[in-house]
Design a protein around this motif. Structure first.
Motif, short mmCIF file in Angstrom:
data_model
loop_
_atom_site.label_atom_id
_atom_site.label_comp_id
_atom_site.label_asym_id
_atom_site.label_seq_id
_atom_site.Cartn_x
_atom_site.Cartn_y
_atom_site.Cartn_z
N LEU A 297 5.61 15.19 7.40
CA LEU A 297 4.62 14.49 6.87
C LEU A 297 3.59 15.49 6.40
O LEU A 297 3.26 15.38 5.27
CB LEU A 297 4.18 13.33 7.64
CG LEU A 297 2.75 12.86 6.98
CD1 LEU A 297 3.25 11.79 5.87
CD2 LEU A 297 2.20 11.80 8.06
N GLU B 283 -1.38 5.59 2.78
CA GLU B 283 0.27 5.49 3.06
C GLU B 283 0.83 4.38 2.62
O GLU B 283 1.92 4.42 1.85
CB GLU B 283 0.69 6.36 4.34
CG GLU B 283 0.53 7.85 4.27
CD GLU B 283 1.09 8.76 3.44
OE1 GLU B 283 0.20 9.23 2.59
OE2 GLU B 283 2.32 8.77 3.33
N THR C 213 0.60 4.46 -1.20
CA THR C 213 1.74 5.22 -1.86
C THR C 213 2.92 4.83 -1.78
O THR C 213 3.84 5.01 -2.59
CB THR C 213 1.55 6.81 -1.24
OG1 THR C 213 1.50 6.84 -0.03
CG2 THR C 213 0.05 7.26 -1.63
N HIS D 51 8.62 9.41 3.64
CA HIS D 51 7.76 9.51 4.78
C HIS D 51 6.94 8.08 4.84
O HIS D 51 6.03 8.26 5.76
CB HIS D 51 6.99 10.83 4.80
CG HIS D 51 5.91 10.88 3.89
ND1 HIS D 51 5.84 11.95 2.94
CD2 HIS D 51 4.95 10.03 3.42
CE1 HIS D 51 4.74 11.96 2.34
NE2 HIS D 51 4.01 10.72 2.53
N GLU E 90 7.31 9.95 -1.19
CA GLU E 90 6.22 9.26 -0.53
C GLU E 90 7.22 7.97 0.31
O GLU E 90 6.81 7.57 1.21
CB GLU E 90 5.52 8.52 -1.53
CG GLU E 90 4.04 9.33 -1.87
CD GLU E 90 3.35 9.80 -0.92
OE1 GLU E 90 2.94 9.42 0.24
OE2 GLU E 90 2.84 11.07 -0.73
N GLU F 249 3.08 16.48 2.48
CA GLU F 249 1.66 16.33 1.92
C GLU F 249 0.89 17.53 1.46
O GLU F 249 0.28 17.70 0.22
CB GLU F 249 0.84 15.45 2.78
CG GLU F 249 1.42 13.98 2.96
CD GLU F 249 1.25 13.21 1.68
OE1 GLU F 249 1.06 13.28 0.68
OE2 GLU F 249 1.48 11.88 2.04
#
Ligand SMILES: [Fe+2]
Ligand SMILES: [Fe+2]
Length: 319
Positions: A96, A152, A155, A191, A188, A100
């Motif tokens: 992750l 998250e 997203t 994860h 996105e 990112e």
């Protein structure tokens, strides 16, 4: 610095001590992909999203503000990784962080290209700096953990909407914006459960989880939307008196907020499903989408992302 962080980490370890949560819905290991887009400002389409100026301005604004959200996710995930005991989850947190970090870097490169297209990138970077440096980044770690899970979630909602509406990427001829948004969408979704699983494993507090949902909702749906109204006038002040711009505005608003097929309007059920006490991101099954897009985007010969992919690796699982 050590004098301050050590007791804080000890206190956090105590706070997170007994949080029973089953990781049975955990997804498999994911890779980190390095990309190279080399954006050319002259080829940037400022109406990339469905040829609609204001809707495209929303996504340009999201690209600018989201890099700071991603940096918060990275810092928060890094801090909390030390408290995770499950080896697979620990490994997935590393993936992750890696994904990112590259999103944030690549979007900053896109944002730099937006500067040359007269978008208010520098101004939005200042505003984002205020919100994060004086606000979100100063929150206590448990709240940042909850905010990370909240960001998250949004997203993941966006990614699912986009995976379900592939046509939105093909209205414009701007291949590099298409590539960066489709790559971001894929990852996105890949994860989407990691931050949530970290939050649940370490906290498992429903009230705290909901406390992080609302700032994420307000920032992504309200504040970034409001900021994006400035973009068309900043880019071209004549838009203020342009009949065609004002005529197009309802179309843009419908693209983002329309209840029938708009990005957020049609995703309200998914957005607020997060409030369900037994919610888990993988209750929204996107495995078929992921399979389809991995083939479509990453096939060695025909993949849309293949020309931009420079390296892919998977962090080791340490048991
Ligand atoms: Fe991201
Ligand atoms: Fe993410």
């Amino acid at each position: 610095m050590q004098l301050v962080t050590k007791p804080l980490k000890k206190a956090a370890a105590k706070f997170f001590a007994a949080a029973p949560f089953s990781l049975e819905k955990q997804s498999p290991i994911i890779p980190i992909r390095h990309m190279k887009f080399d954006f050319d400002a002259t080829k940037i389409d400022h109406k990339f999203y469905m040829d609609a100026e204001l809707a495209s301005a929303y996504f340009a604004s999201l690209s600018i503000f989201l890099t700071r959200g991603e940096d918060l996710v990275i810092d928060t995930a890094r801090y909390h990784r030390d408290f995770i005991t499950d080896p697979l989850l620990k490994q997935r947190v590393t993936s992750l962080i890696g994904q990112e970090a590259i999103h944030s870097k690549m979007h900053e490169e896109l944002n730099d290209a937006f500067i040359e297209k007269d978008l208010p990138v520098k101004l939005f970077r200042v505003w984002a700096g205020w919100a994060f440096d004086y606000g979100f980044n100063r929150l206590p770690q448990p709240m940042k953990l909850s905010l990370m899970a909240g960001i998250e979630h949004f997203t993941a909602v966006l990614a699912e909407y986009m995976m379900n509406h592939e046509e939105i990427f093909f209205r414009s001829q701007d291949e590099k914006q298409r590539a960066i948004w489709m790559w971001h969408m894929l990852e996105e979704s890949e994860h989407k459960d990691i931050a949530f699983d970290v939050f649940q494993s370490l906290s498992n507090s429903y009230a705290l989880r909901i406390a992080g949902f609302f700032p994420a909702l307000i920032t992504i749906l309200v504040l970034i939307s409001v900021a994006s109204f400035l973009v068309p006038f900043y880019r071209n002040p004549k838009n203020l008196i342009s009949l065609s711009y004002w005529r197009e505005m309802p179309y843009s608003l419908q693209l983002i907020f329309g209840l029938k097929d708009g990005v957020y309007g049609s995703s309200l059920k998914h957005i607020f499903d997060y409030l369900r006490p037994d919610f888990h991101p993988n209750d929204h099954d996107t495995t078929a989408f992921l399979e389809y897009y991995k083939e479509r985007l990453l096939h060695p010969e025909t993949g849309l992302l293949t020309p931009y992919l420079t390296k892919e690796f998977t962090p080791a699982l340490r048991t």
